[in-house]
Write a protein that holds these residues in place. Structure first.
Motif, PDB file in Angstrom:
ATOM      1  N   LYS A 199       6.140   2.502  15.459  1.00 50.47           N
ATOM      2  CA  LYS A 199       5.989   3.043  14.262  1.00 50.47           C
ATOM      3  C   LYS A 199       4.493   3.622  14.133  1.00 50.47           C
ATOM      4  O   LYS A 199       3.497   3.016  14.360  1.00 50.47           O
ATOM      5  CB  LYS A 199       6.029   1.890  13.167  1.00 50.47           C
ATOM      6  CG  LYS A 199       5.905   2.546  11.604  1.00 50.47           C
ATOM      7  CD  LYS A 199       6.068   1.609  10.827  1.00 50.47           C
ATOM      8  CE  LYS A 199       6.214   1.895   9.084  1.00 50.47           C
ATOM      9  NZ  LYS A 199       6.278   0.802   8.160  1.00 50.47           N
ATOM     10  N   LYS A 200       4.431   4.967  13.787  1.00 52.38           N
ATOM     11  CA  LYS A 200       3.079   5.434  13.926  1.00 52.38           C
ATOM     12  C   LYS A 200       2.558   5.445  12.462  1.00 52.38           C
ATOM     13  O   LYS A 200       3.027   5.640  11.422  1.00 52.38           O
ATOM     14  CB  LYS A 200       3.252   7.119  14.156  1.00 52.38           C
ATOM     15  CG  LYS A 200       1.784   7.767  14.417  1.00 52.38           C
ATOM     16  CD  LYS A 200       1.921   9.110  14.644  1.00 52.38           C
ATOM     17  CE  LYS A 200       0.538   9.827  14.840  1.00 52.38           C
ATOM     18  NZ  LYS A 200       0.776  11.164  15.222  1.00 52.38           N
ATOM     19  N   LYS A 206       0.066   6.972   5.855  1.00 54.77           N
ATOM     20  CA  LYS A 206       0.895   7.711   6.410  1.00 54.77           C
ATOM     21  C   LYS A 206       1.545   6.585   7.671  1.00 54.77           C
ATOM     22  O   LYS A 206       0.836   6.256   8.600  1.00 54.77           O
ATOM     23  CB  LYS A 206       0.554   8.809   7.459  1.00 54.77           C
ATOM     24  CG  LYS A 206      -0.113   9.999   6.408  1.00 54.77           C
ATOM     25  CD  LYS A 206      -0.448  11.088   7.355  1.00 54.77           C
ATOM     26  CE  LYS A 206      -0.938  12.411   6.508  1.00 54.77           C
ATOM     27  NZ  LYS A 206      -1.423  13.449   6.914  1.00 54.77           N
ATOM     28  N   GLU A 207       2.751   6.117   7.195  1.00 59.17           N
ATOM     29  CA  GLU A 207       3.357   5.002   8.087  1.00 59.17           C
ATOM     30  C   GLU A 207       4.821   5.350   8.071  1.00 59.17           C
ATOM     31  O   GLU A 207       5.599   4.946   7.285  1.00 59.17           O
ATOM     32  CB  GLU A 207       3.218   3.584   7.297  1.00 59.17           C
ATOM     33  CG  GLU A 207       1.793   3.452   6.928  1.00 59.17           C
ATOM     34  CD  GLU A 207       1.443   2.107   6.282  1.00 59.17           C
ATOM     35  OE1 GLU A 207       2.485   1.470   6.068  1.00 59.17           O
ATOM     36  OE2 GLU A 207       0.330   1.477   5.888  1.00 59.17           O
ATOM     37  N   GLY A 208       5.046   5.979   9.039  1.00 57.71           N
ATOM     38  CA  GLY A 208       6.546   6.296   9.470  1.00 57.71           C
ATOM     39  C   GLY A 208       7.072   7.386   8.205  1.00 57.71           C
ATOM     40  O   GLY A 208       6.053   8.390   8.176  1.00 57.71           O
ATOM     41  N   ASP A 209       7.921   7.168   7.701  1.00 53.30           N
ATOM     42  CA  ASP A 209       8.297   7.919   6.502  1.00 53.30           C
ATOM     43  C   ASP A 209       7.615   7.709   5.315  1.00 53.30           C
ATOM     44  O   ASP A 209       7.853   8.338   4.397  1.00 53.30           O
ATOM     45  CB  ASP A 209      10.015   7.830   6.425  1.00 53.30           C
ATOM     46  CG  ASP A 209      10.781   8.054   7.520  1.00 53.30           C
ATOM     47  OD1 ASP A 209      10.185   8.987   8.310  1.00 53.30           O
ATOM     48  OD2 ASP A 209      11.949   7.612   7.838  1.00 53.30           O
ATOM     49  N   TYR A 210       6.886   6.764   5.264  1.00 52.50           N
ATOM     50  CA  TYR A 210       5.986   6.307   4.181  1.00 52.50           C
ATOM     51  C   TYR A 210       4.765   7.115   3.979  1.00 52.50           C
ATOM     52  O   TYR A 210       3.983   6.875   4.995  1.00 52.50           O
ATOM     53  CB  TYR A 210       5.801   5.138   4.002  1.00 52.50           C
ATOM     54  CG  TYR A 210       4.968   4.456   2.777  1.00 52.50           C
ATOM     55  CD1 TYR A 210       5.572   4.064   1.302  1.00 52.50           C
ATOM     56  CD2 TYR A 210       3.636   4.382   2.752  1.00 52.50           C
ATOM     57  CE1 TYR A 210       5.016   3.633   0.272  1.00 52.50           C
ATOM     58  CE2 TYR A 210       3.120   3.929   1.603  1.00 52.50           C
ATOM     59  CZ  TYR A 210       3.462   3.424   0.423  1.00 52.50           C
ATOM     60  OH  TYR A 210       3.056   3.039  -0.596  1.00 52.50           O
ATOM     61  N   ILE A 211       4.707   8.091   3.153  1.00 52.19           N
ATOM     62  CA  ILE A 211       3.463   8.735   3.100  1.00 52.19           C
ATOM     63  C   ILE A 211       3.126   8.958   1.618  1.00 52.19           C
ATOM     64  O   ILE A 211       3.620   9.451   0.625  1.00 52.19           O
ATOM     65  CB  ILE A 211       3.801  10.310   3.665  1.00 52.19           C
ATOM     66  CG1 ILE A 211       4.297  10.318   5.008  1.00 52.19           C
ATOM     67  CG2 ILE A 211       2.510  11.320   3.599  1.00 52.19           C
ATOM     68  CD1 ILE A 211       4.825  11.682   5.524  1.00 52.19           C
ATOM     69  N   ARG A 212       1.704   8.386   1.419  1.00 52.55           N
ATOM     70  CA  ARG A 212       1.055   8.630  -0.068  1.00 52.55           C
ATOM     71  C   ARG A 212      -0.132   8.801  -0.017  1.00 52.55           C
ATOM     72  O   ARG A 212      -0.986   8.538   1.112  1.00 52.55           O
ATOM     73  CB  ARG A 212       1.475   7.213  -0.518  1.00 52.55           C
ATOM     74  CG  ARG A 212       2.622   6.593  -0.785  1.00 52.55           C
ATOM     75  CD  ARG A 212       3.595   7.371  -1.693  1.00 52.55           C
ATOM     76  NE  ARG A 212       4.975   6.471  -2.096  1.00 52.55           N
ATOM     77  CZ  ARG A 212       5.880   6.853  -1.375  1.00 52.55           C
ATOM     78  NH1 ARG A 212       5.847   7.765  -0.249  1.00 52.55           N
ATOM     79  NH2 ARG A 212       7.182   6.144  -1.514  1.00 52.55           N
ATOM     80  N   LYS A 222       2.663  12.281  -3.316  1.00 52.54           N
ATOM     81  CA  LYS A 222       3.774  12.393  -2.330  1.00 52.54           C
ATOM     82  C   LYS A 222       4.158  13.763  -1.903  1.00 52.54           C
ATOM     83  O   LYS A 222       4.556  14.594  -2.828  1.00 52.54           O
ATOM     84  CB  LYS A 222       5.206  11.783  -2.908  1.00 52.54           C
ATOM     85  CG  LYS A 222       4.840  10.208  -3.368  1.00 52.54           C
ATOM     86  CD  LYS A 222       6.151   9.589  -3.907  1.00 52.54           C
ATOM     87  CE  LYS A 222       6.006   8.346  -4.398  1.00 52.54           C
ATOM     88  NZ  LYS A 222       7.295   7.772  -5.249  1.00 52.54           N
TER      89      LYS A 222
END
Length: 245
Positions: A71-72, A96-102, A121
């Protein structure tokens, strides 16, 4: 004024009289984060004076080594902080944590005593919320540790309380000094204060706190955090200071 507000105000007044003379300008700290024996992430914190009594505090944490395969993660943020009034002027948080971007942006209007909180988002309309600034001074997620280092009560058994703004809402953060310890570091043995921060002092996401957490600060006037151990969303992790200037 309710009793909890009064406690915070008294604590703040007492803290000012104990302020460290250390100036953060130009400070750069680098850390390595470990899950058991595995190096999973690197973190760094920088402080710079950008104007008279105005500082820019910034931090970044990103996955390293084999952890990148799973996981990047790139979390970063900054606070523009007024060192005279002891309040943030603007706060920016990016995760920015994988598909989680905020992205989270805080803009403070002290004339109106109002904070504008913007949650962003990709591909979505910005969510904007306004709230009342309930305390002054107060801190944000970036400035909080700098505030505690300079104005905290570094004495075993003492607890420092201060208001903090998170997601546009205000809470009371607490840091308690548990003991004095001499610990091993990459720089040799260092005399420290072992402290326990309250749960308000954590970001949501992969490094979100899920249990006990402890931070070791140097006993000199700089109060540099040299070690962290805690339970977070991805498991028990530790962080150690590897570079300081």
């Amino acid at each position: 004024v309710c009793s909890s507000d009064l406690i915070v105000l008294v604590t703040l007044c007492l803290s000012f009289s104990l302020a460290s003379a250390y100036d953060f300008d130009g400070e750069e700290l680098k850390y390595e984060l470990y899950w058991t024996i595995f190096h999973i992430a690197d973190a760094k914190a920088k402080a710079k004076k950008v104007d008279k009594d105005i500082y820019r505090f910034e931090g970044k944490a990103s996955t390293a080594g084999v952890a990148r395969w799973f996981k990047k993660i790139v979390d970063r943020g900054y606070s523009i902080w007024d060192g005279r009034k002891l309040v943030p002027i603007k706060t920016f948080i990016s995760q920015k944590e994988g598909d989680y971007i905020r992205e989270k942006i805080y803009i403070y209007d002290f004339g109106k005593k109002e904070v504008t909180f913007i949650k962003r988002k990709p591909g979505k309309k910005d969510q904007v919320r306004k709230g009342k600034i309930e305390f002054s001074p107060f801190q944000d997620m970036v400035s909080a540790i700098y505030y505690f280092r300079k104005y905290g009560k570094f004495k075993v058994g003492e607890e420092t309380r201060f208001p903090i703004c998170i997601d546009g809402k205000f809470y009371v953060a607490k840091v308690k000094v548990l003991s004095e310890e001499r610990i091993d570091t990459p720089f040799g043995k260092v005399d420290t204060f072992k402290c326990s921060p309250s749960r308000e002092l954590t970001l949501k996401g992969s490094f979100e706190r899920r249990g006990d957490a402890f931070v070791w600060f140097t006993k000199d006037e700089r109060h540099i955090p040299v070690k962290f151990v805690g339970k977070v969303k991805i498991g028990s992790i530790s962080a150690v200071l590897v570079s300081a200037k």
